[in-house]
Enzyme design. Structure first.
Site, PDB file in Angstrom:
ATOM      1  N   TYR A 112      41.658  38.225  29.988  1.00  0.00           N
ATOM      2  CA  TYR A 112      41.034  37.189  30.120  1.00  0.00           C
ATOM      3  C   TYR A 112      40.085  36.884  31.382  1.00  0.00           C
ATOM      4  O   TYR A 112      39.061  36.388  31.210  1.00  0.00           O
ATOM      5  CB  TYR A 112      42.109  35.999  30.386  1.00  0.00           C
ATOM      6  CG  TYR A 112      42.527  35.421  29.019  1.00  0.00           C
ATOM      7  CD1 TYR A 112      43.604  35.830  28.334  1.00  0.00           C
ATOM      8  CD2 TYR A 112      41.708  34.263  28.385  1.00  0.00           C
ATOM      9  CE1 TYR A 112      44.081  35.526  27.336  1.00  0.00           C
ATOM     10  CE2 TYR A 112      42.084  33.906  27.340  1.00  0.00           C
ATOM     11  CZ  TYR A 112      43.213  34.333  26.546  1.00  0.00           C
ATOM     12  OH  TYR A 112      43.699  33.911  25.315  1.00  0.00           O
ATOM     13  N   GLU A 213      67.009  52.637  21.055  1.00  0.00           N
ATOM     14  CA  GLU A 213      65.783  52.114  20.695  1.00  0.00           C
ATOM     15  C   GLU A 213      65.543  50.591  20.783  1.00  0.00           C
ATOM     16  O   GLU A 213      64.442  50.049  21.133  1.00  0.00           O
ATOM     17  CB  GLU A 213      65.569  52.688  19.191  1.00  0.00           C
ATOM     18  CG  GLU A 213      64.041  52.653  18.862  1.00  0.00           C
ATOM     19  CD  GLU A 213      63.872  53.125  17.409  1.00  0.00           C
ATOM     20  OE1 GLU A 213      64.398  54.156  17.021  1.00  0.00           O
ATOM     21  OE2 GLU A 213      62.939  52.675  16.629  1.00  0.00           O
TER      22      GLU A 213
END
Lengths: 385, 705
Positions: A112, A213
């Site tokens: 940004y 995971e």
């Protein structure tokens, strides 16, 4: 009550300041190169190390992927590269500002900050963040600095809980002591920057690290108080673990000498995650020194578990063409290529014709994974290197 | 007698009701004798009086136009024959300016003044007051009027609609006074009746100078420009309208096809109520707002000479001007078209009936009786003595046979031989094409485009008559990009305004595949784009589809030549457009670098404090150099090429490019300049901008505000 931790020692402070100065120096050096070449009427190229397979070297002795020395010139007067060239310098300028002002930004924030309409046109400097992130990585490698030294940090992901106390100096001016045994049901969010200066290991009584995971699996282990019972540190990476998590694992392994065990899905993606944790990745090969854990171990899920654990048929997920292709590729990764057991493992999965997630163990029992599967494998030392 | 016939009529009806009454004798209504009594000669003029549409007087609007056309055609022909650069002034006065708004027509006075050689007193009646009298009908020579009907018919029309005679002033000799003649045509006798016959010094007619503000200007109709000449005035019922098929259009196109002529037009102050369309080719009005005076300065409103790549001899700065009610079409060149000579007919070009007539004429003019041998050589072109004997042998007569002694079968056989014999083509030096320079000059004057090209074909033959095709196109600039192309047609330098779809020129345009030249073209129609196509057919005898001379008839040879001419022009246009597109791409490339260089210099100077502006300029110069070098080295396929096709175009005499009107720069900007040169400021004001203005960084860069 323990003594309140020192916010920042003078030494650390000095070190950070010095590092910032070096980084600033490097950025200015980059700009100077451009200026010098431009005024000499030469093309102002920016040499950037190549981050592709062609420039990745497998260091067998150390067991990690490293980056070669190939550099490619990023050119301004090349239609294909002109925009990236501009983007590189835009980010360099933003970073210098960050350092000057002693602030940090996320990757998206950087996007940004640099995004605006090019003067006199309808075109934007960046359209999506996907354009912006690789440019920052390019700057990392070409300047030879870490992302955090550029004052850029990633969106944090990953959770940790366990038998460890840390001092978090990530917020400027603060030093927060955090006991990871008292993180409750949510766990502690692993910060993006996990360097010794910002995260100090104060006290550790854990014996190993179990990395899973997914967050859902982590919840299971946390709820079943696994880390209490087995005295470990429990981490999760939300799929491909971000640098913060990887760095944390590396430091726990290197500094505290804790073994790292991985519990991942039995599919090409899970295998890939393990390969990155273990040997590093091609795109971040320059980081392998700091992130790769050559001694990481793979607990499961193994291809043999369907029979060995007597799992129901419902857990089977068919492999598709993409999976097979990917499995083949991974089998050819440097670490796995010459590893007989891994070749067998991948081969078994392919010949099974199906993949299995960690949750498939729920088919056996809700807490089968925490009460039987992992403890047994640890005891039997039934893992893959 | 009539009673009898009525009775017999009744009887006849009864019988014919089909009852099969056979007792009534069939009685004729008329006998051959009674019918014969009623028959009488109809004068040609009477015939045409009742059939005005055959001559182009169908309706008031067309009538006005045809009158102007015939008079102007005559003026130009006369000037050219006399070797004089034509000055023609056309004034139309509205004699009923206070008529109600919905009136369909009005009474006008049309006056045409020229500076030709004038007409001798003896011939005035014959020229103006007699149909089918003229010098042009019997000869094969390239000229505007082919049939000699024109001006007399206009006078006749005027007389019929207003009762007023034609007023003629003519001064054939500079030293003597002019003749003032007023005449009206007697349609029954086909002869003119003169009502006024004076001498006067009033030439050009001073009355015309009081018509409006513009005419009071001393430059208008001044005596030095009209030393000898003719002026004809006709009062008639007409309708003045602008737009297609108008006097304005006719004069504009005439100016284009005749750049050696200077034409001045004073239209009536009031235009007829409905249908005010835009002028097809351009609006002289726009120039008027920027013209201060009808002076030399005002004439130079076109592009300045250095922004035009034009062949030598063309002044690109002349263009049409309108001021104070007077429209001025300036002279584009001082070169008169070459004089054309008359030729004899070619054996392949005549018909049997004409052959017989020619033999009769030859007999009459040869008191001792002409021989066939001489007849063939003298009366035809391209018949050599050897060929003449061949013809005689072919019809089995002795070469000394007298023409009058030939039998009809022999004449027919001779005619057949004509068709089958191998003869050289007729001579073509009887034609005077407009020429590519004049075509370009003409188009440049009337059309604000960016690219002009013209092509003159070699002369060819159709039916034994020589002809020559010329084509020119104007593209881009201010022409509207979304409209279909506009076709302007000429025959012997006279614009053809009507019956476009029936005309061979128009068909040739449709049949040409403009898609090959980067234009879009729907099937079976004209291309779409900012394009004006001009076709000119020059011939000793133009084949029209009707007497109104509005459309060219179809002949394969003519159509073929037209398409070849169009294709050649199209090829040049294609080259130009391709180059222009390529430049556009290069511009885009240059743009990419230029855009980013702004950002880059800003970012770098933020980091290391270097001089942003200096850095910007030095990088920009590098960008320029690199893209310009690439321009010159490679062509579209990336092959190294020698020479820039646009340079070739620029050196091509048949091509004219006005860069300031081009929407894209056709040449790379020079390397020394800091910024690209935009369109020249004075022209920016004048031209209606259909093109988007490109921002040029050095001048308007917001970074440096």
């Amino acid at each position: 009550m323990a003594k309140k931790p020192e916010v920042r020692s003078d030494a650390v402070h000095k070190r950070i300041k010095q590092r910032d100065k070096t980084t600033q120096h490097k950025i200015v050096g980059l700009a100077d190169e451009v200026t010098k070449k431009a005024f000499a009427h030469r093309e102002p190229v920016i040499p950037i190390p190549v981050r592709a397979k062609s420039n990745t070297i497998w260091n067998r002795k150390r067991g990690i992927l490293q980056m070669g020395d190939n550099r490619a010139d990023r050119q301004l007067f090349n239609l294909n590269q002109a925009k990236q060239y501009m983007q590189t310098l835009l980010h360099a300028s933003s970073i210098k500002e960050l350092i000057d002002r002693e602030k940090t930004l996320t990757l998206r924030g950087m996007f940004y900050a640099a995004k605006h309409t090019v003067a006199g046109t309808n075109e934007n400097t960046f359209e999506t963040q996907d354009e912006s992130d690789p440019i920052l990585e390019d700057l990392e490698v070409s300047l030879g600095v870490l992302r955090e030294e550029l004052h850029v940090f990633a969106k944090k992901a990953g959770t940790v809980a366990g038998n460890l106390t840390v001092v978090d100096r990530g917020v400027p001016g603060r030093a927060d002591e955090i006991d990871l045994r008292r993180m409750g049901s949510g766990g502690w969010a692993v910060p993006s920057i996990v360097e010794p200066d910002t995260l100090e290991f104060k006290k550790c009584e854990a014996k190993f690290v179990l990395h899973v995971e997914k967050n859902t699996v982590w919840q299971r282990f946390n709820e079943d108080r696994f880390w209490e019972e087995h005295n470990c540190i429990l981490t999760e990476g939300s799929g491909q673990p971000p640098r913060g998590v990887r760095r944390l694992l590396k430091r726990l392994n290197e500094e505290l000498k804790l073994p790292v065990y991985c519990l991942l899905d039995c599919d090409p993606w899970g295998h890939y995650i393990f390969s990155v944790i273990k040997q590093g990745s091609m795109s971040l090969a320059f980081e392998s020194e700091r992130l790769a854990i050559p001694e990481a171990k793979y607990i499961g899920i193994r291809a043999k578990d369907y029979e060995e654990c007597d799992l129901p048929d419902s857990v089977k997920i068919d492999l598709n063409d993409n999976d097979r292709k990917r499995a083949n590729e991974i089998a050819n990764y440097p670490w796995f290529k010459d590893h007989k057991q891994w070749q067998k493992e991948i081969g078994k999965m392919v010949s099974n014709g199906f993949k299995m997630e960690v949750e498939s163990l729920i088919g056996k029992d809700i807490s089968y994974v925490t009460e039987e599967y992992v403890p047994q494998r640890l005891k039997k030392k039934d893992w893959l290197e | 007698m009539s009673k009898q016939s009525r009775n017999t009529e009744a009887t006849l009806f009864k019988n014919s009701s089909g009852n099969g009454h056979s007792h009534a004798k069939p009685v004729r209504r008329e006998t051959a004798e009674t019918m014969a009594l009623k028959q009488k000669d109809i004068a040609v003029s009477e015939f045409f009086a009742k059939n005005r549409h055959l001559l182009g007087f169908d309706n008031p609007r067309k009538a006005l136009l045809t009158s102007v056309k015939e008079a102007v055609d005559n003026s130009l022909d006369a000037c050219e024959e006399g070797g004089i650069l034509p000055n023609v002034t056309v004034v139309i006065e509205d004699l009923q300016p206070d008529r109600p708004a919905n009136a369909k027509q009005s009474r006008y006075r049309v006056t045409v003044v020229d500076n030709g050689p004038g007409i001798v007193r003896k011939q005035v009646e014959n020229v103006f007051g007699r149909l089918l009298f003229g010098s042009k009908f019997h000869r094969l020579k390239m000229s505007r009027g082919q049939q000699g009907i024109g001006i007399s018919a206009a006078g006749m029309y005027g007389l019929i609609t207003t009762g007023k005679p034609m007023v003629i002033h003519t001064r054939p000799s500079a030293k003597k006074p002019a003749h003032h003649i007023e005449l009206a045509m007697n349609t029954k006798t086909n002869r003119a009746e003169v009502t006024v016959d004076d001498e006067t010094q009033d030439f050009p007619p001073q009355r015309l100078k009081t018509v409006c503000t513009g005419t009071r200007n001393p430059g208008f109709l001044n005596t030095e420009d009209y030393i000898t000449g003719t002026s004809v005035s006709i009062e008639l019922e007409g309708r003045y309208q602008k737009g297609r098929g108008s006097v304005d259009e006719f004069l504009e196109l005439t100016a284009i096809a005749n750049p050696h002529a200077r034409i001045t037009f004073v239209p009536p102050s009031r235009v007829s109520s409905d249908d005010q369309e835009d002028l097809p080719l351009g609006d002289a009005q726009k120039d008027a707002t920027h013209a201060d005076a009808l002076t030399q300065e005002a004439a130079h409103l076109g592009p300045s000479a250095d922004s035009v790549s034009a062949p030598a001899g063309i002044d690109p700065s002349l263009t049409t001007i309108e001021k104070d009610g007077v429209i001025f079409f300036p002279r584009g060149t001082d070169n008169l078209p070459p004089e054309t000579r008359e030729i004899q007919p070619h054996p392949k070009g005549i018909e049997l009936g004409i052959l017989i007539q020619m033999m009769r004429d030859f007999e009459d003019s040869n008191k001792r009786g002409g021989t066939l041998y001489n007849f063939l050589q003298e009366q035809f072109s391209r018949v050599s003595p050897a060929k003449a004997s061949d013809f005689c042998k072919a019809i089995a007569v002795h070469s000394r046979t007298k023409v009058s002694d030939l039998t009809p079968p022999q004449i027919e056989k001779l005619f057949k031989e004509f068709q089958e014999a191998r003869l050289p083509s007729p001579p073509t030096d009887c034609l005077a094409p407009i020429g590519i320079r004049q075509l370009q000059a003409g188009l440049l004057k009337g059309v604000k485009a960016e690219f002009y090209t013209a092509e003159t074909r070699e002369p060819a033959v159709y039916r034994g008559r020589p002809f020559q095709i010329e084509a020119a196109i104007a593209f881009g600039g201010e022409l509207p990009a979304d409209d279909t192309a506009r076709v302007i047609r000429f025959a012997n330098r006279v614009p053809l305004l009507f019956q476009q779809s029936a005309c061979s020129s128009f068909k040739a345009c449709i049949e040409t595949s403009w898609r090959n030249y980067n234009l879009s073209q729907p099937r079976g129609s004209l291309p779409v784009g900012p394009l004006v196509i001009m076709i000119h057919l020059a011939s000793v005898w133009v084949p029209f589809t009707s007497e109104s001379k509005e459309a060219v008839a179809d002949y394969d040879e003519i159509r073929k030549e037209m398409k070849l001419a169009l294709m050649e022009c199209g090829r040049k246009l294609g080259t130009y457009l391709r180059k222009r597109d390529q430049m556009k791409r290069q511009e885009a490339r240059r743009d990419v670098f230029q855009r980013y260089i702004g950002e880059i210099s800003k970012a770098v100077s933020e980091i290391n404090g270097s001089d942003q502006k200096k850095l910007y300029e030095v990088l920009l110069a590098q960008a320029r150099k690199r893209t310009a070098a690439a321009d010159l080295e490679l062509d579209e396929e990336g092959k190294a090429k020698k020479g820039d096709p646009v340079d070739d175009l620029k050196n091509d005499d048949s091509v004219l490019i006005v860069e300031s009107r081009a929407t894209q720069a056709i040449v790379p900007p020079s390397l020394e300049e800091a910024g690209d040169s935009g369109p020249k400021p004075d022209l920016e004001k004048l031209s209606t901008t259909r093109k988007a203005k490109k921002k040029k960084p050095a001048k308007e860069d917001p970074l440096f505000d």
